[in-house]
Motif scaffolding. Structure first.
Motif, PDB file in Angstrom:
ATOM      1  N   PRO A 150      32.116  54.104 -28.285  1.00 17.26           N
ATOM      2  CA  PRO A 150      33.420  54.989 -28.568  1.00 17.26           C
ATOM      3  C   PRO A 150      32.534  56.495 -29.080  1.00 17.26           C
ATOM      4  O   PRO A 150      31.730  56.112 -29.240  1.00 17.26           O
ATOM      5  CB  PRO A 150      33.855  54.401 -29.006  1.00 17.26           C
ATOM      6  CG  PRO A 150      34.070  52.898 -28.840  1.00 17.26           C
ATOM      7  CD  PRO A 150      32.611  52.676 -28.772  1.00 17.26           C
ATOM      8  N   LYS A 151      33.095  57.435 -28.831  1.00 17.10           N
ATOM      9  CA  LYS A 151      32.684  59.142 -28.930  1.00 17.10           C
ATOM     10  C   LYS A 151      33.388  58.993 -30.699  1.00 17.10           C
ATOM     11  O   LYS A 151      34.519  58.308 -31.015  1.00 17.10           O
ATOM     12  CB  LYS A 151      32.785  59.298 -27.839  1.00 17.10           C
ATOM     13  CG  LYS A 151      32.216  60.001 -26.743  1.00 17.10           C
ATOM     14  CD  LYS A 151      32.811  60.995 -25.633  1.00 17.10           C
ATOM     15  CE  LYS A 151      32.142  60.955 -24.897  1.00 17.10           C
ATOM     16  NZ  LYS A 151      32.587  62.172 -23.645  1.00 17.10           N
ATOM     17  N   ILE A 204      33.019  51.305 -35.735  1.00 17.82           N
ATOM     18  CA  ILE A 204      34.259  50.764 -36.054  1.00 17.82           C
ATOM     19  C   ILE A 204      35.474  52.173 -35.130  1.00 17.82           C
ATOM     20  O   ILE A 204      34.340  53.786 -34.962  1.00 17.82           O
ATOM     21  CB  ILE A 204      34.378  51.573 -36.973  1.00 17.82           C
ATOM     22  CG1 ILE A 204      33.521  50.613 -38.388  1.00 17.82           C
ATOM     23  CG2 ILE A 204      35.969  51.548 -38.069  1.00 17.82           C
ATOM     24  CD1 ILE A 204      33.408  51.274 -39.626  1.00 17.82           C
ATOM     25  N   ALA A 205      36.011  52.473 -34.433  1.00 20.21           N
ATOM     26  CA  ALA A 205      36.704  53.016 -33.656  1.00 20.21           C
ATOM     27  C   ALA A 205      36.590  54.098 -32.882  1.00 20.21           C
ATOM     28  O   ALA A 205      35.096  53.860 -32.512  1.00 20.21           O
ATOM     29  CB  ALA A 205      37.927  53.766 -34.488  1.00 20.21           C
ATOM     30  N   CYS A 216      40.817  54.669 -30.514  1.00 23.17           N
ATOM     31  CA  CYS A 216      40.795  53.741 -30.561  1.00 23.17           C
ATOM     32  C   CYS A 216      40.757  52.978 -31.864  1.00 23.17           C
ATOM     33  O   CYS A 216      40.434  53.900 -32.680  1.00 23.17           O
ATOM     34  CB  CYS A 216      39.886  53.080 -29.086  1.00 23.17           C
ATOM     35  SG  CYS A 216      38.620  52.730 -29.661  1.00 23.17           S
ATOM     36  N   ASN A 217      41.620  51.770 -31.622  1.00 23.95           N
ATOM     37  CA  ASN A 217      41.671  50.648 -33.162  1.00 23.95           C
ATOM     38  C   ASN A 217      40.315  50.135 -33.273  1.00 23.95           C
ATOM     39  O   ASN A 217      40.980  48.872 -34.015  1.00 23.95           O
ATOM     40  CB  ASN A 217      42.547  50.839 -33.836  1.00 23.95           C
ATOM     41  CG  ASN A 217      43.165  49.419 -32.601  1.00 23.95           C
ATOM     42  OD1 ASN A 217      42.870  49.638 -31.899  1.00 23.95           O
ATOM     43  ND2 ASN A 217      44.662  48.818 -33.027  1.00 23.95           N
ATOM     44  N   TRP A 218      39.224  49.848 -32.355  1.00 21.08           N
ATOM     45  CA  TRP A 218      38.679  48.613 -31.871  1.00 21.08           C
ATOM     46  C   TRP A 218      37.645  49.101 -33.829  1.00 21.08           C
ATOM     47  O   TRP A 218      37.158  49.441 -34.063  1.00 21.08           O
ATOM     48  CB  TRP A 218      37.605  48.965 -30.990  1.00 21.08           C
ATOM     49  CG  TRP A 218      38.583  49.315 -29.673  1.00 21.08           C
ATOM     50  CD1 TRP A 218      39.754  48.774 -29.672  1.00 21.08           C
ATOM     51  CD2 TRP A 218      37.858  49.582 -28.741  1.00 21.08           C
ATOM     52  NE1 TRP A 218      39.916  48.732 -28.050  1.00 21.08           N
ATOM     53  CE2 TRP A 218      39.039  49.444 -27.865  1.00 21.08           C
ATOM     54  CE3 TRP A 218      36.918  50.614 -28.265  1.00 21.08           C
ATOM     55  CZ2 TRP A 218      38.582  49.904 -25.898  1.00 21.08           C
ATOM     56  CZ3 TRP A 218      36.178  50.413 -26.991  1.00 21.08           C
ATOM     57  CH2 TRP A 218      37.536  50.817 -26.115  1.00 21.08           C
ATOM     58  N   LEU A 232      41.957  47.991 -36.785  1.00 19.76           N
ATOM     59  CA  LEU A 232      42.261  48.698 -37.816  1.00 19.76           C
ATOM     60  C   LEU A 232      44.126  49.261 -37.975  1.00 19.76           C
ATOM     61  O   LEU A 232      44.885  48.764 -36.145  1.00 19.76           O
ATOM     62  CB  LEU A 232      41.968  50.040 -38.062  1.00 19.76           C
ATOM     63  CG  LEU A 232      39.835  50.267 -38.373  1.00 19.76           C
ATOM     64  CD1 LEU A 232      39.330  50.025 -36.859  1.00 19.76           C
ATOM     65  CD2 LEU A 232      39.943  51.841 -37.940  1.00 19.76           C
ATOM     66  N   ASN A 233      44.439  48.984 -38.500  1.00 16.09           N
ATOM     67  CA  ASN A 233      45.815  49.575 -38.366  1.00 16.09           C
ATOM     68  C   ASN A 233      46.505  50.850 -37.404  1.00 16.09           C
ATOM     69  O   ASN A 233      47.412  51.009 -36.854  1.00 16.09           O
ATOM     70  CB  ASN A 233      46.590  49.693 -39.708  1.00 16.09           C
ATOM     71  CG  ASN A 233      46.485  48.470 -40.903  1.00 16.09           C
ATOM     72  OD1 ASN A 233      47.066  47.809 -40.130  1.00 16.09           O
ATOM     73  ND2 ASN A 233      46.265  48.410 -41.823  1.00 16.09           N
ATOM     74  N   ASP A 234      45.293  51.925 -37.925  1.00 19.01           N
ATOM     75  CA  ASP A 234      45.724  53.409 -37.261  1.00 19.01           C
ATOM     76  C   ASP A 234      44.591  53.616 -36.117  1.00 19.01           C
ATOM     77  O   ASP A 234      43.061  53.676 -36.220  1.00 19.01           O
ATOM     78  CB  ASP A 234      45.299  54.345 -38.358  1.00 19.01           C
ATOM     79  CG  ASP A 234      46.788  54.564 -38.721  1.00 19.01           C
ATOM     80  OD1 ASP A 234      47.804  53.760 -38.587  1.00 19.01           O
ATOM     81  OD2 ASP A 234      46.649  54.116 -40.129  1.00 19.01           O
ATOM     82  N   ALA A 235      44.700  54.230 -34.830  1.00 16.39           N
ATOM     83  CA  ALA A 235      43.629  54.573 -33.991  1.00 16.39           C
ATOM     84  C   ALA A 235      43.096  56.021 -34.662  1.00 16.39           C
ATOM     85  O   ALA A 235      44.197  56.331 -34.787  1.00 16.39           O
ATOM     86  CB  ALA A 235      44.341  54.887 -31.956  1.00 16.39           C
ATOM     87  N   ARG A 236      41.919  56.019 -34.694  1.00 16.97           N
ATOM     88  CA  ARG A 236      40.716  56.878 -34.948  1.00 16.97           C
ATOM     89  C   ARG A 236      39.764  56.771 -34.704  1.00 16.97           C
ATOM     90  O   ARG A 236      39.003  56.394 -34.225  1.00 16.97           O
ATOM     91  CB  ARG A 236      41.803  57.435 -36.355  1.00 16.97           C
ATOM     92  CG  ARG A 236      40.593  56.040 -37.269  1.00 16.97           C
ATOM     93  CD  ARG A 236      40.697  56.053 -38.953  1.00 16.97           C
ATOM     94  NE  ARG A 236      41.678  55.196 -39.534  1.00 16.97           N
ATOM     95  CZ  ARG A 236      42.673  55.663 -40.747  1.00 16.97           C
ATOM     96  NH1 ARG A 236      42.562  56.971 -40.600  1.00 16.97           N
ATOM     97  NH2 ARG A 236      43.118  55.419 -41.237  1.00 16.97           N
TER      98      ARG A 236
END
Length: 494
Positions: free
Chosen positions: A250-251, A266-267, A276-278, A295-299
């Motif tokens: 992810p970027k 992370i994310a 994403c929340n990966w 994660l709780n929040d995608a960020r």
């Protein structure tokens, strides 16, 4: 040709029961028959009876070079040892100081400083109680005086009653104030752990830095593809792998390695530019990324930092491609679980953050608006135990250049290094040191070149390493903590 006689033949180092029959020119080692058909089978081997001095000349040159290098290194160590010897002269004085502190604790001087005040206040309260009890007994006399006023116009009785009331009023006010002070002192010491405070005090003076991992390897994940780079700072060797993963890296993701060598990605934003929340862990054995708890929040564009004592990865701020986050959370590595934290006072992304003494998190600047771009100069402090963010009153902000994509790292008992980043329009090579005691920021030595940063800062021995980028390429920046200077490792290339 100078050949060796049978008397020179010795047992093989690898196989003591076998005679040394040959010499491996590739490894500069004597070999037996088993070695020759084993791990040396593809090497250049000379029969030991035919070994010529010329076969050894190349290796002798290598040995001589290594000996010179070792001699030079030994000389450097000797110089450092001399410096250490001069410092060791201070040890008796330091020992005496600690002994004096110990004796003061033993004699009760420090107890008197704190507990003594409480004991004196307690004695005052007891005296106050006794006096007020006596005052109650004297009330009958006062009542008699009041009754006599009904039968007399003697002003002296009136003056007496008024003076008694004034004195009693002043006495009670004084005792009330004393009682409030006593309650305040008791409240302050009610949950006071003297042992913990003393340990904290000495840890802050003699802070011991932990290495993030025994492996001296820097990593770098390329956004938007599947390339992962590793760089050994000791051997200065670089490797690159194509990671086994269904999607691209992810970027604007962030990566962290733990004390145990576990590496996480992370994310961030995946192919369609959606956050994403990966939580992905890199599995070295299979060269793959494996999904962990989300994660709780995608960020994206957040700051991630690792705290070794609790084995946690903290995620600070960020955005969802539209709005900036106050939201923060941490990952419990052992439990594979994300936990929400208190929110920042100011929503931001790409802030410079660091863990401090394993008890606090400092946050400096960060982006608060996409277009036109705005950077905040608000700095915040998070108390890990209390789960509270508070704004720091930095005394001399004019010395500082607030940026996003800057980095921060603790370099001393009361010092945090802040470096690089991107202000409203340009990258910077500026470096600053924040003093946690007096809340001031001072300019320090510049980076060798401007740089923006989002990759984890590694501490290896007395140096910090992190990958940053400028207008032309990515660099590995190295900071020597003791000598306070920066350099770029020219062997590192992406």
């Amino acid at each position: 040709m100078e050949s060796r006689g049978q008397g020179d033949i010795k047992g093989c180092n690898e196989h003591p029961s076998e005679e040394t029959k040959g010499f491996c020119k590739d490894c500069s080692a004597g070999v037996c028959f088993r070695c020759a058909i084993g791990k040396h089978r593809t090497h250049t081997i000379v029969n030991i009876d035919e070994l010529d001095r010329r076969d050894l000349e190349t290796q002798l040159t290598v040995f001589e070079t290594k000996i010179d290098q070792l001699r030079e290194k030994a000389q450097q160590i000797l110089e450092k040892a001399k410096n250490s010897e001069s410092h060791s002269e201070k040890l008796p004085e330091i020992t005496r100081n600690f002994q004096e502190i110990k004796e003061r604790f033993g004699s009760g001087q420090y107890k008197e400083m704190i507990v003594g005040e409480l004991e004196r206040n307690y004695a005052q309260i007891k005296d106050m109680y006794d006096k007020l009890t006596r005052e109650e007994k004297e009330d009958q006399n006062l009542q008699d005086k009041l009754a006599s006023l009904e039968r007399s116009t003697d002003t002296s009785i009136f003056d007496y009653i008024r003076s008694v009331i004034d004195e009693r009023n002043a006495l009670i006010n004084a005792y009330e104030k004393n009682l409030k002070n006593q309650k305040t002192m008791i409240a302050e010491f009610n949950h006071f752990d003297i042992k913990e405070r003393i340990i904290d005090f000495f840890q802050n003076i003699f802070i011991v830095k932990k290495k993030l991992t025994d492996k001296r390897i820097i990593h770098y994940f390329e956004w938007g593809n599947k390339n992962i780079h590793f760089y050994d700072v000791q051997s200065r060797k670089q490797s690159k792998y194509l990671v086994d993963f269904n999607n691209y890296i992810p970027k604007f993701c962030r990566t962290v390695v733990t004390d145990h060598g576990r590496l996480f990605c992370i994310a961030g934003r995946h192919q369609d530019n959606v956050c994403c929340n990966w939580m992905l862990e890199y599995i070295e054995e299979h060269k793959c990324l494996e999904h962990k708890a989300n994660l709780n929040d995608a960020r994206s564009d957040f700051t991630s930092i690792y705290e070794s004592e609790k084995d946690r990865i903290y995620v600070i701020g960020g955005n969802d491609a539209k709005n900036f986050y106050k939201n923060c959370e941490y990952y419990d590595v052992g439990a594979d679980k994300w936990v929400r934290m208190a929110e920042l006072n100011v929503a931001r992304d790409s802030a410079a953050c660091c863990v401090f003494n394993a008890k606090f998190i400092y946050v400096f600047s960060g982006r608060i608006k996409f277009s036109p771009k705005e950077i905040t100069d608000v700095c915040e402090l998070y108390d890990v135990e209390k789960n509270i963010w508070e704004i720091i009153n930095v005394k001399n902000k004019s010395n500082w250049i607030p940026c996003d994509l800057a980095m921060a790292f603790q370099i001393g008992p009361s010092s945090i290094l802040i470096f690089g980043g991107f202000d409203k329009a340009n990258r910077t090579n500026a470096t600053f040191v924040f003093n946690t005691n007096n809340k001031t920021i001072e300019k320090s030595g510049d980076l060798p070149t401007v740089g923006s940063f989002s990759t984890m800062v590694f501490q290896i021995d007395d140096c910090l390493y992190t990958v940053g980028w400028n207008n032309t390429k990515k660099n590995l920046y190295k900071y020597n903590i003791s000598d306070s200077y920066w350099k770029v490792d020219e062997e590192f290339t992406i």
